[in-house]
Design an enzyme around this catalytic site. Structure first.
Site, mmCIF file in Angstrom:
data_model
loop_
_atom_site.group_PDB
_atom_site.id
_atom_site.type_symbol
_atom_site.label_atom_id
_atom_site.label_comp_id
_atom_site.label_asym_id
_atom_site.label_seq_id
_atom_site.Cartn_x
_atom_site.Cartn_y
_atom_site.Cartn_z
ATOM 1 N N LYS A 122 1.035 -1.016 0.222
ATOM 2 C CA LYS A 122 -0.317 0.503 -0.436
ATOM 3 C C LYS A 122 0.800 0.885 -0.681
ATOM 4 O O LYS A 122 0.513 2.000 -0.764
ATOM 5 C CB LYS A 122 -1.183 -0.017 1.081
ATOM 6 C CG LYS A 122 -2.305 -0.812 0.998
ATOM 7 C CD LYS A 122 -3.005 -0.509 2.169
ATOM 8 C CE LYS A 122 -4.710 -1.455 1.722
ATOM 9 N NZ LYS A 122 -5.331 -1.681 2.567
ATOM 10 N N LYS A 206 -4.814 -10.753 -6.883
ATOM 11 C CA LYS A 206 -6.074 -10.646 -6.674
ATOM 12 C C LYS A 206 -7.592 -9.422 -6.668
ATOM 13 O O LYS A 206 -6.786 -8.433 -7.109
ATOM 14 C CB LYS A 206 -6.019 -10.869 -4.672
ATOM 15 C CG LYS A 206 -6.208 -9.792 -3.911
ATOM 16 C CD LYS A 206 -6.081 -10.089 -2.354
ATOM 17 C CE LYS A 206 -5.889 -8.116 -2.156
ATOM 18 N NZ LYS A 206 -5.872 -8.446 -0.959
ATOM 19 N N LYS A 209 -10.380 -3.804 -4.531
ATOM 20 C CA LYS A 209 -11.231 -1.986 -4.456
ATOM 21 C C LYS A 209 -10.752 -1.285 -5.762
ATOM 22 O O LYS A 209 -10.586 -0.232 -6.090
ATOM 23 C CB LYS A 209 -11.326 -2.155 -3.400
ATOM 24 C CG LYS A 209 -12.586 -2.641 -2.274
ATOM 25 C CD LYS A 209 -12.150 -2.177 -0.728
ATOM 26 C CE LYS A 209 -13.153 -3.307 -0.232
ATOM 27 N NZ LYS A 209 -13.532 -2.655 1.752
HETATM 28 P P1 TYM Z 1 -10.934 -4.982 3.814
HETATM 29 O O1 TYM Z 1 -12.036 -4.503 3.521
HETATM 30 O O2 TYM Z 1 -10.294 -5.194 2.575
HETATM 31 O O3 TYM Z 1 -11.749 -6.585 2.914
HETATM 32 C C1 TYM Z 1 -12.993 -7.389 3.806
HETATM 33 C C2 TYM Z 1 -12.541 -8.378 4.112
HETATM 34 O O4 TYM Z 1 -12.920 -9.295 2.377
HETATM 35 C C3 TYM Z 1 -11.769 -10.243 1.994
HETATM 36 N N1 TYM Z 1 -11.459 -10.578 0.254
HETATM 37 C C4 TYM Z 1 -10.596 -10.963 -0.074
HETATM 38 N N2 TYM Z 1 -11.174 -12.452 0.283
HETATM 39 C C5 TYM Z 1 -10.984 -13.798 -0.966
HETATM 40 N N3 TYM Z 1 -10.985 -12.901 -2.614
HETATM 41 C C6 TYM Z 1 -10.469 -11.772 -2.666
HETATM 42 N N4 TYM Z 1 -9.853 -10.791 -3.169
HETATM 43 C C7 TYM Z 1 -10.742 -10.031 -1.373
HETATM 44 N N5 TYM Z 1 -10.089 -8.988 -1.069
HETATM 45 C C8 TYM Z 1 -10.606 -8.660 0.378
HETATM 46 C C9 TYM Z 1 -10.619 -9.436 2.872
HETATM 47 O O5 TYM Z 1 -9.469 -10.685 3.217
HETATM 48 C C10 TYM Z 1 -11.608 -9.795 3.957
HETATM 49 O O6 TYM Z 1 -11.815 -10.712 5.088
HETATM 50 N N6 TYM Z 1 -8.217 -5.533 7.433
HETATM 51 C C11 TYM Z 1 -9.085 -6.080 6.997
HETATM 52 C C12 TYM Z 1 -10.199 -5.240 8.134
HETATM 53 C C13 TYM Z 1 -10.441 -5.322 9.180
HETATM 54 C C14 TYM Z 1 -10.518 -6.377 9.949
HETATM 55 C C15 TYM Z 1 -10.425 -6.213 11.529
HETATM 56 C C16 TYM Z 1 -10.947 -7.974 9.779
HETATM 57 C C17 TYM Z 1 -9.748 -3.990 10.119
HETATM 58 N N7 TYM Z 1 -10.125 -4.345 11.239
HETATM 59 C C18 TYM Z 1 -10.550 -7.101 12.205
HETATM 60 C C19 TYM Z 1 -10.709 -8.412 10.576
HETATM 61 C C20 TYM Z 1 -10.996 -8.594 11.955
HETATM 62 C C21 TYM Z 1 -9.351 -5.370 5.740
HETATM 63 O O7 TYM Z 1 -8.582 -4.501 5.415
HETATM 64 O O8 TYM Z 1 -10.200 -6.189 5.035
#
Ligand code: TYM
Length: 344
Positions: A122, A206, A209
Protein backbone atom coordinates in the site's frame (compact mmCIF):
# COMPACT_ATOMS: atom_id res chain seq x y z
CA UNK A 1 13.04 -27.02 35.31
CA UNK A 2 11.01 -27.90 32.23
CA UNK A 3 9.54 -25.33 29.88
CA UNK A 4 5.81 -25.52 30.24
CA UNK A 5 3.38 -24.02 27.74
CA UNK A 6 1.31 -21.24 29.36
CA UNK A 7 -2.30 -22.18 30.09
CA UNK A 8 -4.50 -21.80 27.06
CA UNK A 9 -7.40 -19.36 26.92
CA UNK A 10 -10.48 -20.99 28.35
CA UNK A 11 -13.21 -18.41 27.65
CA UNK A 12 -16.15 -18.85 25.26
CA UNK A 13 -15.82 -18.89 21.45
CA UNK A 14 -16.48 -15.56 19.80
CA UNK A 15 -16.37 -14.49 16.15
CA UNK A 16 -15.30 -11.03 15.04
CA UNK A 17 -14.55 -9.52 11.65
CA UNK A 18 -14.76 -6.27 9.72
CA UNK A 19 -14.59 -4.68 6.29
CA UNK A 20 -13.17 -1.28 5.37
CA UNK A 21 -15.56 1.30 3.90
CA UNK A 22 -13.05 2.33 1.27
CA UNK A 23 -14.59 1.51 -2.10
CA UNK A 24 -17.15 -0.68 -3.77
CA UNK A 25 -17.49 -4.18 -2.33
CA UNK A 26 -16.67 -6.99 -4.75
CA UNK A 27 -17.09 -10.72 -5.13
CA UNK A 28 -13.86 -11.39 -3.17
CA UNK A 29 -15.19 -9.52 -0.13
CA UNK A 30 -18.51 -11.33 -0.47
CA UNK A 31 -17.15 -14.87 -0.80
CA UNK A 32 -14.05 -14.40 1.37
CA UNK A 33 -15.88 -12.72 4.23
CA UNK A 34 -19.56 -11.72 4.08
CA UNK A 35 -21.11 -15.12 3.38
CA UNK A 36 -19.10 -16.63 6.22
CA UNK A 37 -20.34 -13.99 8.67
CA UNK A 38 -23.94 -14.87 7.93
CA UNK A 39 -23.25 -18.56 8.41
CA UNK A 40 -21.28 -18.22 11.66
CA UNK A 41 -23.72 -15.91 13.46
CA UNK A 42 -26.01 -18.86 14.19
CA UNK A 43 -23.20 -20.96 15.67
CA UNK A 44 -21.17 -18.50 17.76
CA UNK A 45 -21.64 -15.05 19.31
CA UNK A 46 -20.66 -12.76 16.43
CA UNK A 47 -19.37 -9.16 16.23
CA UNK A 48 -19.11 -7.58 12.77
CA UNK A 49 -17.98 -3.99 12.36
CA UNK A 50 -17.27 -1.43 9.66
CA UNK A 51 -13.59 -0.52 9.86
CA UNK A 52 -13.82 3.23 9.31
CA UNK A 53 -10.77 3.93 11.50
CA UNK A 54 -8.75 1.61 9.27
CA UNK A 55 -10.15 3.30 6.16
CA UNK A 56 -8.76 6.73 7.13
CA UNK A 57 -5.19 5.40 7.11
CA UNK A 58 -5.42 6.54 3.48
CA UNK A 59 -7.35 9.66 2.49
CA UNK A 60 -11.15 9.41 2.62
CA UNK A 61 -13.45 12.25 1.62
CA UNK A 62 -15.20 13.29 4.88
CA UNK A 63 -18.37 14.05 2.90
CA UNK A 64 -18.57 10.45 1.74
CA UNK A 65 -17.28 8.39 4.66
CA UNK A 66 -20.50 7.96 6.67
CA UNK A 67 -22.35 6.99 3.47
CA UNK A 68 -19.70 4.35 2.77
CA UNK A 69 -20.19 2.98 6.28
CA UNK A 70 -23.92 2.68 5.59
CA UNK A 71 -23.22 0.93 2.28
CA UNK A 72 -21.07 -1.74 3.95
CA UNK A 73 -23.77 -2.17 6.59
CA UNK A 74 -26.35 -2.63 3.84
CA UNK A 75 -24.12 -5.30 2.31
CA UNK A 76 -23.87 -7.08 5.66
CA UNK A 77 -27.62 -7.12 6.06
CA UNK A 78 -28.27 -8.06 2.43
CA UNK A 79 -25.92 -11.02 2.69
CA UNK A 80 -27.86 -12.40 5.64
CA UNK A 81 -26.48 -10.88 8.84
CA UNK A 82 -29.31 -10.42 11.31
CA UNK A 83 -28.82 -7.42 13.65
CA UNK A 84 -30.83 -9.20 16.34
CA UNK A 85 -28.37 -12.09 16.25
CA UNK A 86 -25.01 -10.47 15.40
CA UNK A 87 -23.68 -7.19 16.82
CA UNK A 88 -23.09 -4.86 13.85
CA UNK A 89 -21.37 -1.52 14.50
CA UNK A 90 -19.06 1.21 13.22
CA UNK A 91 -15.54 0.87 14.67
CA UNK A 92 -15.22 4.60 15.41
CA UNK A 93 -18.36 4.51 17.59
CA UNK A 94 -16.52 2.29 20.09
CA UNK A 95 -13.60 4.39 21.36
CA UNK A 96 -12.12 1.43 23.24
CA UNK A 97 -10.67 0.20 19.90
CA UNK A 98 -8.34 3.21 19.82
CA UNK A 99 -7.49 2.92 23.49
CA UNK A 100 -6.49 -0.73 23.28
CA UNK A 101 -4.62 -0.05 20.04
CA UNK A 102 -2.41 2.44 21.88
CA UNK A 103 -1.57 -0.10 24.56
CA UNK A 104 -0.81 -2.65 21.83
CA UNK A 105 1.42 -0.12 20.06
CA UNK A 106 3.57 -0.45 23.15
CA UNK A 107 3.48 -4.26 23.02
CA UNK A 108 4.09 -4.87 19.28
CA UNK A 109 7.67 -4.56 18.04
CA UNK A 110 8.84 -2.45 15.10
CA UNK A 111 10.41 -5.54 13.54
CA UNK A 112 7.01 -7.24 13.41
CA UNK A 113 5.45 -4.34 11.53
CA UNK A 114 8.43 -4.06 9.19
CA UNK A 115 7.54 -7.53 7.91
CA UNK A 116 3.93 -6.70 6.99
CA UNK A 117 3.53 -7.18 3.25
CA UNK A 118 0.30 -5.18 3.02
CA UNK A 119 2.04 -2.02 4.23
CA UNK A 120 4.74 -2.53 1.61
CA UNK A 121 2.10 -2.96 -1.10
CA UNK A 122 0.00 0.00 0.00
CA UNK A 123 2.83 2.44 0.67
CA UNK A 124 4.68 1.48 -2.53
CA UNK A 125 7.60 3.73 -3.32
CA UNK A 126 6.35 6.45 -0.98
CA UNK A 127 6.94 4.97 2.45
CA UNK A 128 8.02 8.32 3.93
CA UNK A 129 4.83 9.99 2.82
CA UNK A 130 2.49 7.26 4.11
CA UNK A 131 0.51 7.96 7.26
CA UNK A 132 1.80 6.55 10.53
CA UNK A 133 -1.65 4.97 10.84
CA UNK A 134 -1.05 2.89 7.71
CA UNK A 135 2.07 1.50 9.34
CA UNK A 136 0.45 0.63 12.67
CA UNK A 137 -2.76 -0.54 10.96
CA UNK A 138 -2.23 -4.22 11.97
CA UNK A 139 -1.92 -3.17 15.62
CA UNK A 140 -5.36 -1.55 15.47
CA UNK A 141 -6.60 -4.75 13.87
CA UNK A 142 -5.21 -6.77 16.81
CA UNK A 143 -7.08 -4.41 19.14
CA UNK A 144 -10.33 -4.85 17.17
CA UNK A 145 -10.12 -8.59 17.67
CA UNK A 146 -8.79 -8.85 21.21
CA UNK A 147 -11.04 -6.11 22.62
CA UNK A 148 -13.81 -8.73 22.46
CA UNK A 149 -11.52 -11.70 23.19
CA UNK A 150 -12.57 -13.09 19.80
CA UNK A 151 -11.35 -16.61 19.13
CA UNK A 152 -12.23 -16.88 15.43
CA UNK A 153 -11.86 -14.35 12.64
CA UNK A 154 -13.48 -15.13 9.26
CA UNK A 155 -11.37 -13.38 6.60
CA UNK A 156 -9.88 -13.87 3.16
CA UNK A 157 -6.39 -15.28 2.71
CA UNK A 158 -4.83 -11.81 2.42
CA UNK A 159 -5.48 -11.17 6.14
CA UNK A 160 -3.49 -14.16 7.41
CA UNK A 161 -0.39 -12.17 8.22
CA UNK A 162 -2.42 -9.67 10.23
CA UNK A 163 -3.91 -12.55 12.21
CA UNK A 164 -0.44 -13.89 12.95
CA UNK A 165 0.52 -10.49 14.28
CA UNK A 166 -2.63 -10.49 16.44
CA UNK A 167 -1.56 -13.79 17.94
CA UNK A 168 1.93 -12.43 18.57
CA UNK A 169 0.50 -9.37 20.33
CA UNK A 170 -1.81 -11.53 22.46
CA UNK A 171 1.00 -13.92 23.42
CA UNK A 172 3.42 -11.12 24.28
CA UNK A 173 0.83 -9.26 26.35
CA UNK A 174 -0.05 -12.44 28.26
CA UNK A 175 3.63 -13.14 28.81
CA UNK A 176 4.95 -9.67 29.65
CA UNK A 177 2.18 -8.83 32.10
CA UNK A 178 2.18 -12.36 33.51
CA UNK A 179 -1.48 -13.01 32.76
CA UNK A 180 -1.30 -16.40 31.04
CA UNK A 181 -4.41 -17.21 29.01
CA UNK A 182 -5.84 -13.67 29.42
CA UNK A 183 -6.14 -13.05 25.69
CA UNK A 184 -6.99 -15.90 23.30
CA UNK A 185 -4.74 -16.58 20.31
CA UNK A 186 -7.39 -16.11 17.60
CA UNK A 187 -7.62 -18.28 14.50
CA UNK A 188 -8.12 -16.97 10.96
CA UNK A 189 -11.04 -18.81 9.33
CA UNK A 190 -9.95 -18.95 5.71
CA UNK A 191 -11.22 -22.35 4.64
CA UNK A 192 -13.10 -22.89 1.41
CA UNK A 193 -12.74 -21.90 -2.25
CA UNK A 194 -13.75 -18.25 -1.62
CA UNK A 195 -10.70 -17.29 0.45
CA UNK A 196 -8.65 -16.01 -2.45
CA UNK A 197 -10.66 -14.75 -5.42
CA UNK A 198 -8.40 -13.47 -8.19
CA UNK A 199 -8.81 -10.67 -10.70
CA UNK A 200 -10.88 -11.56 -13.78
CA UNK A 201 -8.16 -10.00 -15.93
CA UNK A 202 -5.09 -11.54 -14.29
CA UNK A 203 -5.08 -14.84 -12.42
CA UNK A 204 -1.97 -13.86 -10.47
CA UNK A 205 -3.46 -10.70 -8.88
CA UNK A 206 -6.15 -10.79 -6.23
CA UNK A 207 -9.53 -9.22 -6.95
CA UNK A 208 -9.28 -5.83 -5.33
CA UNK A 209 -11.20 -2.60 -4.73
CA UNK A 210 -8.16 -0.63 -5.83
CA UNK A 211 -7.57 -2.32 -9.21
CA UNK A 212 -7.95 0.48 -11.80
CA UNK A 213 -9.81 -1.86 -14.17
CA UNK A 214 -13.47 -2.30 -13.23
CA UNK A 215 -13.53 -5.36 -15.49
CA UNK A 216 -11.17 -7.07 -13.04
CA UNK A 217 -13.94 -7.51 -10.46
CA UNK A 218 -17.63 -8.21 -10.00
CA UNK A 219 -18.99 -5.48 -7.74
CA UNK A 220 -21.85 -6.32 -5.42
CA UNK A 221 -23.86 -3.48 -6.99
CA UNK A 222 -23.23 -4.55 -10.62
CA UNK A 223 -26.39 -5.32 -12.57
CA UNK A 224 -27.01 -8.59 -14.43
CA UNK A 225 -25.71 -7.22 -17.76
CA UNK A 226 -22.46 -6.00 -16.22
CA UNK A 227 -21.91 -9.34 -14.46
CA UNK A 228 -22.52 -11.34 -17.65
CA UNK A 229 -20.30 -9.05 -19.70
CA UNK A 230 -17.40 -9.12 -17.23
CA UNK A 231 -17.52 -12.92 -17.07
CA UNK A 232 -17.67 -13.13 -20.86
CA UNK A 233 -14.57 -10.92 -21.07
CA UNK A 234 -12.72 -12.71 -18.24
CA UNK A 235 -9.27 -13.90 -19.22
CA UNK A 236 -9.09 -17.66 -19.83
CA UNK A 237 -7.18 -20.13 -21.99
CA UNK A 238 -8.26 -22.26 -24.98
CA UNK A 239 -8.07 -25.62 -23.17
CA UNK A 240 -11.17 -27.47 -21.97
CA UNK A 241 -11.64 -27.96 -18.21
CA UNK A 242 -9.83 -31.00 -16.81
CA UNK A 243 -11.19 -33.60 -14.42
CA UNK A 244 -8.88 -32.85 -11.49
CA UNK A 245 -7.69 -29.77 -9.60
CA UNK A 246 -4.11 -30.93 -10.00
CA UNK A 247 -4.36 -30.32 -13.75
CA UNK A 248 -5.46 -26.71 -13.14
CA UNK A 249 -2.29 -25.85 -11.25
CA UNK A 250 -0.65 -23.88 -14.05
CA UNK A 251 -3.87 -22.33 -15.32
CA UNK A 252 -4.53 -19.60 -12.72
CA UNK A 253 -7.41 -17.92 -14.59
CA UNK A 254 -9.20 -21.22 -15.16
CA UNK A 255 -8.59 -22.29 -11.57
CA UNK A 256 -10.03 -18.99 -10.35
CA UNK A 257 -13.25 -19.26 -12.37
CA UNK A 258 -13.78 -22.81 -11.16
CA UNK A 259 -13.19 -21.59 -7.59
CA UNK A 260 -15.69 -18.75 -8.05
CA UNK A 261 -18.29 -21.20 -9.35
CA UNK A 262 -17.65 -23.54 -6.42
CA UNK A 263 -17.82 -20.80 -3.81
CA UNK A 264 -21.01 -19.28 -5.25
CA UNK A 265 -22.66 -22.69 -5.40
CA UNK A 266 -21.45 -23.85 -1.98
CA UNK A 267 -19.54 -26.76 -3.51
CA UNK A 268 -15.91 -27.81 -3.77
CA UNK A 269 -13.84 -27.08 -6.88
CA UNK A 270 -13.50 -30.85 -7.34
CA UNK A 271 -17.28 -31.22 -7.54
CA UNK A 272 -17.47 -28.43 -10.14
CA UNK A 273 -14.76 -30.09 -12.25
CA UNK A 274 -16.59 -33.41 -12.02
CA UNK A 275 -19.55 -31.71 -13.70
CA UNK A 276 -17.68 -29.65 -16.32
CA UNK A 277 -14.66 -31.84 -17.21
CA UNK A 278 -14.05 -31.81 -20.97
CA UNK A 279 -16.10 -28.63 -21.58
CA UNK A 280 -14.55 -25.42 -22.85
CA UNK A 281 -15.07 -21.89 -21.55
CA UNK A 282 -17.65 -21.24 -24.27
CA UNK A 283 -19.91 -23.57 -22.31
CA UNK A 284 -18.67 -22.85 -18.80
CA UNK A 285 -18.78 -19.05 -18.82
CA UNK A 286 -22.52 -18.67 -19.55
CA UNK A 287 -23.28 -21.14 -16.76
CA UNK A 288 -21.04 -19.20 -14.40
CA UNK A 289 -22.68 -15.93 -15.44
CA UNK A 290 -26.16 -17.37 -14.77
CA UNK A 291 -25.06 -18.60 -11.36
CA UNK A 292 -23.40 -15.28 -10.46
CA UNK A 293 -26.50 -13.31 -11.48
CA UNK A 294 -28.76 -15.69 -9.54
CA UNK A 295 -26.65 -15.39 -6.37
CA UNK A 296 -25.59 -11.73 -6.50
CA UNK A 297 -28.74 -10.22 -8.01
CA UNK A 298 -30.85 -10.57 -4.84
CA UNK A 299 -27.97 -9.24 -2.72
CA UNK A 300 -27.58 -6.07 -4.77
CA UNK A 301 -31.35 -5.60 -4.95
CA UNK A 302 -31.61 -5.85 -1.15
CA UNK A 303 -28.63 -3.50 -0.72
CA UNK A 304 -30.34 -0.87 -2.88
CA UNK A 305 -33.57 -1.25 -0.94
CA UNK A 306 -31.77 -0.83 2.38
CA UNK A 307 -29.68 2.11 1.19
CA UNK A 308 -32.89 3.93 0.28
CA UNK A 309 -33.70 4.00 4.02
CA UNK A 310 -30.57 5.26 5.81
CA UNK A 311 -32.61 5.81 9.00
CA UNK A 312 -33.08 2.06 9.40
CA UNK A 313 -29.37 1.40 8.82
CA UNK A 314 -28.47 4.06 11.37
CA UNK A 315 -30.72 2.42 13.96
CA UNK A 316 -28.94 -0.90 13.41
CA UNK A 317 -25.54 0.77 13.80
CA UNK A 318 -26.48 2.78 16.90
CA UNK A 319 -27.92 -0.28 18.62
CA UNK A 320 -24.88 -2.38 17.64
CA UNK A 321 -22.48 0.29 18.89
CA UNK A 322 -24.16 0.32 22.27
CA UNK A 323 -23.93 -3.46 22.56
CA UNK A 324 -20.30 -3.46 21.37
CA UNK A 325 -19.33 -0.79 23.92
CA UNK A 326 -20.98 -2.82 26.66
CA UNK A 327 -19.06 -5.95 25.61
CA UNK A 328 -15.75 -4.09 25.32
CA UNK A 329 -15.92 -2.08 28.56
CA UNK A 330 -15.25 -4.85 31.10
CA UNK A 331 -12.40 -6.30 29.03
CA UNK A 332 -10.72 -2.91 28.65
CA UNK A 333 -11.21 -2.22 32.38
CA UNK A 334 -9.30 -5.44 33.11
CA UNK A 335 -6.55 -4.46 30.67
CA UNK A 336 -6.17 -1.06 32.35
CA UNK A 337 -5.75 -2.81 35.68
CA UNK A 338 -3.23 -5.28 34.26
CA UNK A 339 -1.18 -2.45 32.73
CA UNK A 340 -1.28 -0.59 36.05
CA UNK A 341 -2.97 2.63 34.99
CA UNK A 342 -3.95 5.06 37.73
CA UNK A 343 -7.51 4.67 38.93
CA UNK A 344 -8.02 1.33 37.20
P1 TYM B 1 -10.86 -5.46 3.50
O1 TYM B 1 -11.84 -4.36 3.72
O2 TYM B 1 -9.72 -5.21 2.57
O3 TYM B 1 -11.59 -6.75 2.99
C1 TYM B 1 -12.72 -7.27 3.67
C2 TYM B 1 -12.68 -8.79 3.65
O4 TYM B 1 -12.68 -9.27 2.31
C3 TYM B 1 -11.61 -10.19 2.13
N1 TYM B 1 -11.11 -10.12 0.75
C4 TYM B 1 -11.03 -11.17 -0.08
N2 TYM B 1 -11.35 -12.47 0.09
C5 TYM B 1 -11.16 -13.29 -0.97
N3 TYM B 1 -10.67 -12.86 -2.18
C6 TYM B 1 -10.33 -11.57 -2.37
N4 TYM B 1 -9.87 -11.17 -3.56
C7 TYM B 1 -10.51 -10.66 -1.29
N5 TYM B 1 -10.30 -9.33 -1.15
C8 TYM B 1 -10.67 -9.02 0.11
C9 TYM B 1 -10.55 -9.75 3.13
O5 TYM B 1 -9.65 -10.79 3.43
C10 TYM B 1 -11.41 -9.37 4.31
O6 TYM B 1 -11.76 -10.50 5.07
N6 TYM B 1 -7.88 -5.35 7.51
C11 TYM B 1 -9.19 -5.77 7.05
C12 TYM B 1 -10.33 -5.14 7.84
C13 TYM B 1 -10.21 -5.34 9.31
C14 TYM B 1 -10.44 -6.57 10.01
C15 TYM B 1 -10.22 -6.25 11.38
C16 TYM B 1 -10.79 -7.86 9.60
C17 TYM B 1 -9.88 -4.40 10.23
N7 TYM B 1 -9.88 -4.94 11.49
C18 TYM B 1 -10.36 -7.24 12.38
C19 TYM B 1 -10.93 -8.83 10.61
C20 TYM B 1 -10.70 -8.52 11.98
C21 TYM B 1 -9.34 -5.33 5.60
O7 TYM B 1 -8.71 -4.42 5.16
O8 TYM B 1 -10.30 -5.98 4.91
Amino acid sequence: MTDQAPPAYSGPRRVLSGVQPSGALHLGNYLGALVKFARLQHEVETFIFVADMHAITVWQDPKLLAGQVREITAAYLASGLDPKVATIFPQSAVPQHAELAWIFNCVARLGWLDRMTQFKEKSGKHKERSSVGLYTYPVLQAADILLYKATEVPVGDDQRQHLELTRDVAAKFNHDFEVPGFFPLPEALTQGPGARIMSLRDGSAKMSKSDPSDNSRLNLLDDADAIAQKIRKAKTDPEPLPATLEELKDRPEAENLVGVYAALDGRTSEAVLAEFAGQGFGAFKPRLADLAVAKLGPVSEEMRRLMADPGEIDRVLADGAERARAAAAPILAEVRKIVGFWGA
